[in-house]
Structure formats: C-alpha cells, structure tokens
Write a protein that holds these residues in place. Structure first.
Motif, PDB file in Angstrom:
ATOM      1  N   TRP A   1     -52.625  31.431 -17.727  1.00 48.43           N
ATOM      2  CA  TRP A   1     -51.718  31.237 -18.964  1.00 48.43           C
ATOM      3  C   TRP A   1     -50.430  30.645 -18.796  1.00 48.43           C
ATOM      4  O   TRP A   1     -49.758  30.408 -19.566  1.00 48.43           O
ATOM      5  CB  TRP A   1     -51.596  32.998 -19.639  1.00 48.43           C
ATOM      6  CG  TRP A   1     -51.336  33.027 -20.756  1.00 48.43           C
ATOM      7  CD1 TRP A   1     -51.502  33.407 -21.835  1.00 48.43           C
ATOM      8  CD2 TRP A   1     -49.238  33.435 -20.526  1.00 48.43           C
ATOM      9  NE1 TRP A   1     -49.840  33.600 -22.422  1.00 48.43           N
ATOM     10  CE2 TRP A   1     -49.076  33.909 -21.701  1.00 48.43           C
ATOM     11  CE3 TRP A   1     -47.946  33.668 -19.047  1.00 48.43           C
ATOM     12  CZ2 TRP A   1     -47.552  34.227 -21.987  1.00 48.43           C
ATOM     13  CZ3 TRP A   1     -47.305  34.161 -19.936  1.00 48.43           C
ATOM     14  CH2 TRP A   1     -47.135  33.783 -21.345  1.00 48.43           C
ATOM     15  N   VAL A   2     -49.564  31.008 -17.500  1.00 45.47           N
ATOM     16  CA  VAL A   2     -48.610  30.326 -17.634  1.00 45.47           C
ATOM     17  C   VAL A   2     -48.535  28.953 -17.157  1.00 45.47           C
ATOM     18  O   VAL A   2     -47.580  28.397 -17.574  1.00 45.47           O
ATOM     19  CB  VAL A   2     -47.751  30.688 -15.650  1.00 45.47           C
ATOM     20  CG1 VAL A   2     -46.891  30.138 -15.741  1.00 45.47           C
ATOM     21  CG2 VAL A   2     -48.257  32.165 -15.516  1.00 45.47           C
ATOM     22  N   LEU A   3     -50.059  28.304 -16.702  1.00 41.69           N
ATOM     23  CA  LEU A   3     -49.403  26.306 -16.967  1.00 41.69           C
ATOM     24  C   LEU A   3     -49.369  26.498 -18.318  1.00 41.69           C
ATOM     25  O   LEU A   3     -49.065  25.171 -19.249  1.00 41.69           O
ATOM     26  CB  LEU A   3     -50.749  26.146 -15.891  1.00 41.69           C
ATOM     27  CG  LEU A   3     -50.854  24.375 -16.038  1.00 41.69           C
ATOM     28  CD1 LEU A   3     -49.341  24.191 -14.940  1.00 41.69           C
ATOM     29  CD2 LEU A   3     -51.738  24.381 -15.284  1.00 41.69           C
ATOM     30  N   ARG A   4     -50.672  26.747 -18.931  1.00 40.39           N
ATOM     31  CA  ARG A   4     -50.826  26.404 -20.172  1.00 40.39           C
ATOM     32  C   ARG A   4     -49.432  26.548 -21.092  1.00 40.39           C
ATOM     33  O   ARG A   4     -49.063  25.612 -21.848  1.00 40.39           O
ATOM     34  CB  ARG A   4     -51.739  27.441 -20.773  1.00 40.39           C
ATOM     35  CG  ARG A   4     -52.733  26.215 -22.132  1.00 40.39           C
ATOM     36  CD  ARG A   4     -53.431  27.098 -22.680  1.00 40.39           C
ATOM     37  NE  ARG A   4     -54.150  28.181 -21.712  1.00 40.39           N
ATOM     38  CZ  ARG A   4     -54.165  29.429 -22.163  1.00 40.39           C
ATOM     39  NH1 ARG A   4     -53.449  29.207 -23.508  1.00 40.39           N
ATOM     40  NH2 ARG A   4     -54.544  30.087 -21.272  1.00 40.39           N
ATOM     41  N   THR A   5     -48.516  27.552 -20.945  1.00 38.14           N
ATOM     42  CA  THR A   5     -47.511  27.717 -21.490  1.00 38.14           C
ATOM     43  C   THR A   5     -45.950  27.106 -21.108  1.00 38.14           C
ATOM     44  O   THR A   5     -46.276  27.284 -22.379  1.00 38.14           O
ATOM     45  CB  THR A   5     -47.222  30.079 -21.632  1.00 38.14           C
ATOM     46  OG1 THR A   5     -48.204  30.474 -21.851  1.00 38.14           O
ATOM     47  CG2 THR A   5     -45.463  30.144 -22.398  1.00 38.14           C
ATOM     48  N   ALA A   6     -46.196  26.799 -19.890  1.00 37.13           N
ATOM     49  CA  ALA A   6     -45.008  25.556 -19.283  1.00 37.13           C
ATOM     50  C   ALA A   6     -45.012  24.747 -20.086  1.00 37.13           C
ATOM     51  O   ALA A   6     -44.436  24.071 -20.955  1.00 37.13           O
ATOM     52  CB  ALA A   6     -45.017  26.082 -17.722  1.00 37.13           C
ATOM     53  N   CYS A   7     -46.297  23.877 -20.353  1.00 35.90           N
ATOM     54  CA  CYS A   7     -46.942  23.011 -20.531  1.00 35.90           C
ATOM     55  C   CYS A   7     -46.666  22.511 -22.666  1.00 35.90           C
ATOM     56  O   CYS A   7     -46.238  22.144 -22.997  1.00 35.90           O
ATOM     57  CB  CYS A   7     -48.400  22.660 -20.112  1.00 35.90           C
ATOM     58  SG  CYS A   7     -48.656  21.663 -18.639  1.00 35.90           S
TER      59      CYS A   7
END
Ligand code: C2E
Ligand code: CA
Ligand code: CA
Ligand code: CA
Length: 279
Positions: A92-98
């Motif tokens: 979720w963190v990576l997707r949101t940051a992307c």
C-alpha cells in the motif's frame, strides 16, 4: 506482573517488548487502523545542497491514533513486521507513494524522485519483485523516479539473496538507497558488487559533525566512499545551517532534514514545492 502494571493501559509504552498482551492488542489496533485508512503517508523533501533545489521526497508512514496523536513508525513497524501485516501495508505504501509521484508529475514536477522505505521482511518476501512491478503497472509511475530505501541490516545474513534481488530491482528500473548507512558494517565488504545508487548518512552521524572533527567523522568517510564508488550520498536529519554548510564543504550532494522541511501531508506538498521553487 510489575511490567504489566507499568504498561497499564498505555500499550504503546517502551516496555511493550516484554508485554505480550500489549503487543497483541497493538497488532489488532494496527490492523484495524490500516483497514479504516488511518495510516497515511507524509512526504519530506530532499534537496540539492549546492543549488538548494528540491530533488525529491521520502515517503514516511504515520498512524493517527484515536486520540488524534501520531504514533511513530519506529513503534509500529516492528509490530507490522512480526504480524506479517507489513507485506500488505508495504505494498500500500509503495502504491500510494507512486500515485503521489504521478500526481506531482501531472502538476509539472517532472524531475522529482520518490523514495520509499522497504522493510527487510518485505524484501525477503517471495512476491516482492512482483509487488514492485504491480505498483508501477497500477499507478503508471515511471520506475526511474522511484527509489527504494533499504537498511543495511537487510544485507547482513544473505548476501547472495541481496545481490540477486538488487539486480532484479535494477532491471525493473528503480533506484536503490542504503538507509542508515554506517550503522552496521556488514555490506561494506561487498558494496562494490551491489547495484546501489545512493548511500544515506544516518542522522546520528550528521548530528556529530563539527568543524573540529574534520577529517575523522563518519559522515566525511561516507561522503568519500560515495565519491570513490561513484554513488550519490544524501545526509538525513540536517537541522541547522552549520551542518548544511559543513556537509556542503565536504562534498555531500544531497540532504534532508528539518532545516529544509518537516515531513508534510500530501495536500501541502505541491504548494510547498511551488513556493520553494520561487525562492
Ligand atoms: P528513517 O527511514 O531513517 O527516516 C528518517 C526519520 O527521521 C523520520 O522519522 C523523519 O521524520 C525523521 N527526520 C527527518 N528529518 C529530521 C530532522 O531534521 N531531525 C530529526 N530529529 N528527525 C528527522 P519517522 O518518520 O518517525 O520514521 C522513523 C522510521 O520509521 C524511519 O526511519 C523508517 O525506518 C521507518 N519507516 C517510516 N515509514 C516507513 C514505511 O513506509 N515503511 C517502512 N518499512 N518503514 C518506515
Ligand atoms: Ca528512510
Ligand atoms: Ca535513515
Ligand atoms: Ca535513521
């Protein structure tokens, strides 16, 4: 019994490590918070020390507790790692940051690198590389503007896994930073073999630099190492001009810290960047 009493109702206390009931409670609270979208990301700008221009930002997790207080990631990341939630949470963190990166690019901030912290539990997970590709696919974020921050401890026990995983990340096109570099000497011996782009000087080493110590500080040695191995170096936790000044003179290209900006909510970031660009 004493420990239990001391931790009482405050299950976020320092004694949590020995209080199993407290840990279980916190695990449930964390999962609930994640499901109820009470975990958010804030972004801390990273700047070029000689031009003072922004080069990117690091995404940092925040948990807003029911009392409105923020619970620090140092406290809940270990819980997420132990419970396995870190796999879902990390994705979720990576997707949101992307997503945030894509939005910033749409607003014209096209030379902007997004740095994302990766836990060693995530890193070792068999679906890790698939997760990386999926995040890019789902968000349309360009891999070359995404950087993964991996702590040195990842390197400790399995150098072979580390080397092959880093190779794969490079094939995907993302950059790699070694976070908290210098706090463990594990990867030093085979650093040249690793496809790493950046070394991040830990806040503790930035804190102790003074002019008097020139020539002997760990920060200075890391900056030298960066020059020798052709790696970019970024100093974290820069809080005053004196530190920024010494780091600049030592040849450190990048920095991050309260001197430039505190981590901020995503809705504040574009405005801050615009303001900063104008100065
Ligand atoms: P880190 O990656 O070393 O992050 C740097 C920490 O220093 C951040 O604390 C940041 O807010 C803080 N900081 C930045 N500038 C300054 C400064 O000038 N002075 C001081 N005193 N502190 C500064 P934060 O946000 O509490 O994060 C703590 C740690 O939690 C991070 O350390 C990282 O290891 C972990 N973490 C945070 N977000 C994530 C995440 O999304 N995934 C994973 N796996 N770990 C995360
Ligand atoms: Ca970091
Ligand atoms: Ca760090
Ligand atoms: Ca640190």
């Amino acid at each position: 019994a004493k420990t239990r009493q001391r931790s009482g109702h405050c299950y976020f206390s320092r004694n949590m490590g020995v209080d199993i009931r407290g840990r279980v409670r916190m695990m449930h609270a964390l999962r609930t918070a994640f499901e109820q979208r009470k975990l958010t990301l804030v972004y801390q700008p990273q700047i070029n020390l000689s031009t003072r221009k922004v080069v990117g930002a690091e995404a940092l997790l925040r948990w807003c507790g029911d009392d409105g207080q923020f619970i620090r990631p140092d406290v809940f990341i270990p819980i997420a790692e132990n419970s396995g939630l870190i796999i879902e949470l990390g994705a979720w963190v990576l997707r949101t940051a992307c997503e945030q990166l894509v939005e910033l690019r749409a607003r014209g901030f096209v030379d902007f690198m997004m740095s994302v912290n990766v836990s060693q539990v995530q890193f070792r997970h068999p679906q890790f590389l698939t997760m990386l590709r999926l995040a890019l696919e789902q968000t349309g974020a360009p891999a070359e503007f995404v950087e993964l921050e991996i702590t040195e401890s990842v390197a400790m026990d399995d150098p072979a896994l580390l080397i092959t995983t880093l190779d794969q990340i490079k094939l995907i096109g993302m950059s790699i930073a070694i976070d908290d570099f210098g706090t463990g000497f594990s990867s030093l011996s085979y650093l040249q073999q690793l496809k790493v782009d950046r070394l991040k000087i830990d806040r503790a080493f930035v804190n102790e630099i003074t002019d008097a110590k020139r020539g002997s500080s760990i920060a200075e040695m890391i900056i030298q190492l960066g020059h020798n191995l052709d790696l970019t170096v970024i100093a974290e936790g820069v809080e005053d001009e004196r530190q920024a000044d010494i780091l600049t003179r030592l040849g450190c290209p990048l920095a991050q810290g309260y001197l430039f900006a505190r981590p901020m909510a995503p809705e504040l970031l574009p405005g801050w960047l615009q303001q900063h660009d104008r100065n």
